[in-house]
Write an enzyme that holds these catalytic residues in place. Structure first.
Site, PDB file in Angstrom:
ATOM      1  CG  ASP A  60      -4.960 -11.098   8.387  1.00 17.04           C
ATOM      2  OD1 ASP A  60      -5.623 -11.552   6.799  1.00 17.04           O
ATOM      3  OD2 ASP A  60      -4.933 -10.036   7.809  1.00 17.04           O
ATOM      4  CG  ASP A  73       1.863  -1.136   3.479  1.00 22.00           C
ATOM      5  OD1 ASP A  73       0.401  -0.180   4.425  1.00 22.00           O
ATOM      6  OD2 ASP A  73       1.150  -1.656   2.854  1.00 22.00           O
ATOM      7  CD  GLU A 111      -8.282  -8.222  -0.637  1.00 18.71           C
ATOM      8  OE1 GLU A 111      -6.852  -7.937  -1.489  1.00 18.71           O
ATOM      9  OE2 GLU A 111      -7.875  -8.338   0.406  1.00 18.71           O
ATOM     10  CG  HIS A 131      -1.859  -1.349   1.523  1.00 22.27           C
ATOM     11  ND1 HIS A 131      -1.580  -2.109   2.160  1.00 22.27           N
ATOM     12  CD2 HIS A 131      -3.224  -1.239   1.172  1.00 22.27           C
ATOM     13  CE1 HIS A 131      -2.785  -2.575   2.491  1.00 22.27           C
ATOM     14  NE2 HIS A 131      -3.324  -2.160   1.618  1.00 22.27           N
ATOM     15  CG  ASP A 160      -8.583 -10.625   7.427  1.00 22.87           C
ATOM     16  OD1 ASP A 160      -8.766 -12.324   7.283  1.00 22.87           O
ATOM     17  OD2 ASP A 160      -9.136  -9.674   6.812  1.00 22.87           O
ATOM     18  CD  GLU A 211      -7.623 -11.577   3.333  1.00 24.35           C
ATOM     19  OE1 GLU A 211      -7.344 -10.693   2.538  1.00 24.35           O
ATOM     20  OE2 GLU A 211      -7.618 -11.686   4.192  1.00 24.35           O
TER      21      GLU A 211
HETATM   22  C1  XLS Z   1      -7.778  -6.843   4.880  1.00 25.96           C
HETATM   23  C2  XLS Z   1      -7.587  -7.001   3.010  1.00 25.96           C
HETATM   24  C3  XLS Z   1      -6.133  -6.428   2.653  1.00 25.96           C
HETATM   25  C4  XLS Z   1      -6.080  -5.767   1.815  1.00 25.96           C
HETATM   26  C5  XLS Z   1      -4.960  -4.554   0.947  1.00 25.96           C
HETATM   27  O1  XLS Z   1      -8.609  -7.318   5.092  1.00 25.96           O
HETATM   28  O2  XLS Z   1      -7.319  -8.130   2.808  1.00 25.96           O
HETATM   29  O3  XLS Z   1      -5.039  -6.126   3.147  1.00 25.96           O
HETATM   30  O4  XLS Z   1      -5.386  -7.125   0.984  1.00 25.96           O
HETATM   31  O5  XLS Z   1      -5.597  -3.987   0.966  1.00 25.96           O
HETATM   32 NI    NI Z   2      -5.547  -9.326   1.223  1.00 20.57          NI
HETATM   33 NI    NI Z   3      -8.420  -9.762   4.217  1.00 19.00          NI
END
Ligand code: XLS
Ligand code: NI
Ligand code: NI
Length: 459
Positions: free
Chosen positions: A331, A126, A254, A123, A329, A290
Site C-alpha cells: 500500500d 474508520d 475490488e 469504511h 500488499d 487496485e
Molecule cells: C485491501 C483493500 C481495502 C479496500 C477497501 O487490500 O485494498 O483497503 O480497498 O476495503
Molecule cells: Ni483497496
Molecule cells: Ni489493497
C-alpha cells in the site's frame, strides 16, 4: 469551528476543528508549475496538478477524480507484525471514542482542504467506533455521516465511495457473506445496508465491496461451492437494496488474489467477471481495480484495466503500488510516472474514469511519523498522477501507438475478417478459402521495442 491564518497572502482559508490546525500548511497547496522551487514560506506546491487545466477536453480534476482514504491516514498507527505504533495521533487518545471520531473527522477534512483533493473514501469502522450492539454501531456511523454532511457542504469535498469493514472484527474471521454461519451473513447484510444508505445520503459516487475474508485457508474445512452461492446471494441483495433506495452510484467489487485469506474468491478481473455472470449481475456491478492487487494476481495494472474495459465492467481505481521485491500488499503511494502513465493511457483509451476515481488506498511508511508527512505523501502522489495523465494525454494526441494498433489489426476490417466475426463463414468455408486462394500468412513484426522507445519519449 475556527479558521487558521493562511500563509500565502490571497490563499483561501482552511476550516479546522476546535483542536486547531494539525498540519503546518495554513492554506491549500497551490499549483506553481514545473519550475517551482520550495522555500521556507512555501515548502510544497504542485508542479503538475493544475486542476482546471484542460486535458483532452476535460478539467484535470475531473479526469482524475482523486480521493484520499480515511483508513490508512487516520486510523493507521504505523504498526507492523513486528512493531508497535510509531505514529502518535492525538485523536487516538483523549476523550471517549465518539469524541475521538469527531477529532479525527476535523483532521481528515483539514487534510482534504490542504490538498485540494476533491474526494474521500471510508469504511464504517474508520469513521465511527463499534458500539455494544449493531444498532449502536450503525447509529454511530449515522452520527458521523451527519458531521460529514456539514463538512462536505462547507468544503466542497465529495464522497467517491463508502464501504463496510467486514473483515476486522473476530465475528468475520471465517468470512462475512461466505461464513458457515448464516447469522454472520445477516450481520454483514445489516452493516452493509447501513453504510450503503449513509453513502447514498452523502451523495457517494460508488459503493465498494472488498471481500477480504471471502475466501479460505483450507478445503479441509471449506465448502467452496456453497460459499460462492452465498456470496452471489449477498451481492444480489446489495444490488436489490441499491435500487430500492434509489442509489444511483455504481456498486463495485475490488478484486484481490489473497491476503488476508490464502485464497480469495474475487481473485482478479477475469474471475470476478465469471462470478458476476454466474449470478446474473454483470450489468449491475463493476470493478474497483487496485494496482498492487493486480500485481499480486500476476498481472500488470494496465492489463486489469484493459480487461475490465473490454468486458464492460471497469469502475474505479485504487492507486497504491506494491514493492517489486515483496509479495504482499505494501500500500505505497504511487511514485512511478511511467507505471501510472501506462495505466492512465488505458483509462483514457477506454473512455475515461467515468463515475470512478483514483483513490489513494495508500499508507505512510512507519518511519514517516510527522503530521505533515500525510500531506507530503498525498500531494506527491497527486502530482505524480497529474504528470502521468499529461504523459498519457501525449500518448493519445500523438496517436502513434493507436496507429500501430490499427495497422496491426487492419485485416479484421477487410471482407474476410468481417465475414469471420459476423459468423458468415463455417470451418469448411474457411478451409476452402485457404485452399482456393493459396493463403500463406506472412508474419509481421509486432515492433515492441520501437513502441517502448516511443513511450520513453512521452515521459
Ligand atoms: C485491501 C483493500 C481495502 C479496500 C477497501 O487490500 O485494498 O483497503 O480497498 O476495503
Ligand atoms: Ni483497496
Ligand atoms: Ni489493497
Amino acid at each position: 469551528m475556527n479558521a487558521t491564518p493562511s500563509s500565502p497572502s490571497a490563499a483561501p482559508r482552511i476550516v479546522t476543528g476546535p483542536h486547531g490546525p494539525y498540519f503546518s500548511f495554513g492554506g491549500p497547496l497551490r499549483f506553481r508549475g514545473e519550475g517551482f522551487v520550495a522555500s521556507a514560506g512555501e515548502p510544497f506546491a504542485y508542479r503538475w496538478y493544475d486542476k482546471d487545466r484542460l486535458v483532452l477536453g476535460r478539467r484535470m480534476e475531473d479526469q482524475l477524480r482523486m480521493a484520499a482514504c480515511y483508513w490508512h491516514s487516520f486510523v493507521g498507527t504505523g504498526t507492523d507484525p513486528f512493531g508497535d505504533a510509531t505514529f502518535a495521533r492525538p485523536w487516538h487518545d483523549g476523550g471517549d471514542a465518539m469524541q475521538q471520531a469527531l477529532h479525527k473527522a476535523d483532521v481528515a477534512f483539514e487534510m482534504f482542504q490542504v490538498l485540494g483533493v476533491p474526494f474521500f473514501t471510508f469504511h464504517d469502522r474508520d469513521i465511527a467506533p463499534e458500539g455494544a450492539t449493531l444498532a449502536e454501531s450503525n447509529d454511530n456511523v449515522k452520527r458521523l455521516a451527519d458531521v460529514f454532511e456539514e463538512k462536505m457542504a462547507k468544503t466542497g469535498v465529495r464522497l467517491l465511495w463508502g464501504t463496510a469493514n467486514l473483515f476486522s472484527h473476530p465475528r468475520y474471521m471465517a468470512g462475512a457473506a461466505t461464513n458457515p454461519d448464516p447469522d454472520v451473513f445477516a450481520y454483514a447484510a445489516a452493516q452493509v445496508r447501513n453504510v450503503l444508505e449513509a453513502t447514498h445520503r452523502l451523495g457517494g459516487a460508488n459503493y465498494v465491496l472488498w471481500g477480504g475474508r471471502e475466501g479460505y485457508e483450507t478445503l479441509l474445512n471449506t465448502d467452496l461451492g456453497r460459499e460462492l452461492a452465498q456470496m452471489g446471494r449477498f451481492l444480489a441483495l446489495v444490488v436489490e437494496h441499491k435500487h430500492k433506495i434509489g442509489f444511483k452510484g455504481q456498486i463495485l467489487i475490488e478484486p484481490k488474489p489473497a491476503e488476508p485469506t490464502k485464497h480469495q474468491y474475487d481473485f482478479d478481473v477475469a474471475s470476478v467477471h465469471g462470478f458476476l455472470r454466474t449470478y446474473g449481475l454483470e450489468h449491475e456491478v463493476k470493478l474497483n481495480i487496485e494496482q498492487n492487487h493486480a500485481l499480486l494476481a500476476g498481472h500488470t495494472f494496465e492489463h486489469e484495466i484493459a480487461l475490465a474495459q473490454a468486458l464492460g465492467i471497469f469502475g474505479s481505481l485504487d492507486m497504491n503500488r506494491g514493492d517489486e521485491m515483496l509479495g504482499w500488499d505494501t500500500d505505497q503511494f504511487p511514485h512511478n510516472v511511467q507505471q501510472v502513465a501506462l495505466a492512465m493511457y488505458q483509462v483514457l483509451q477506454g473512455g475515461g474514469i467515468g463515475a470512478g476515481g483514483l483513490n489513494f488506498d495508500a499508507k505512510l511508511r512507519r518511519q514517516s511519523i510527522e503530521p505533515d508527512d500525510l500531506v507530503w505523501a498525498h500531494a506527491s502522489a497527486m502530482d505524480v498522477c497529474a504528470r502521468a495523465l499529461l504523459v498519457a494525454e501525449k500518448m493519445v494526441t500523438d496517436g502513434a501507438l493507436q496507429r500501430h494498433l490499427q495497422a496491426r489489426y487492419a485485416g479484421w476490417e477487410g471482407e474476410r475478417g468481417r465475414a469471420i466475426l459476423e459468423g458468415r463463414m463455417s470451418l469448411e468455408d474457411l478451409a476452402r478459402e485457404v485452399e482456393q486462394h493459396r493463403l500463406e500468412p506472412r508474419p509481421r513484426s509486432a515492433r515492441q521495442e520501437r513502441l517502448e522507445h516511443l513511450v520513453a519519449g512521452y515521459l
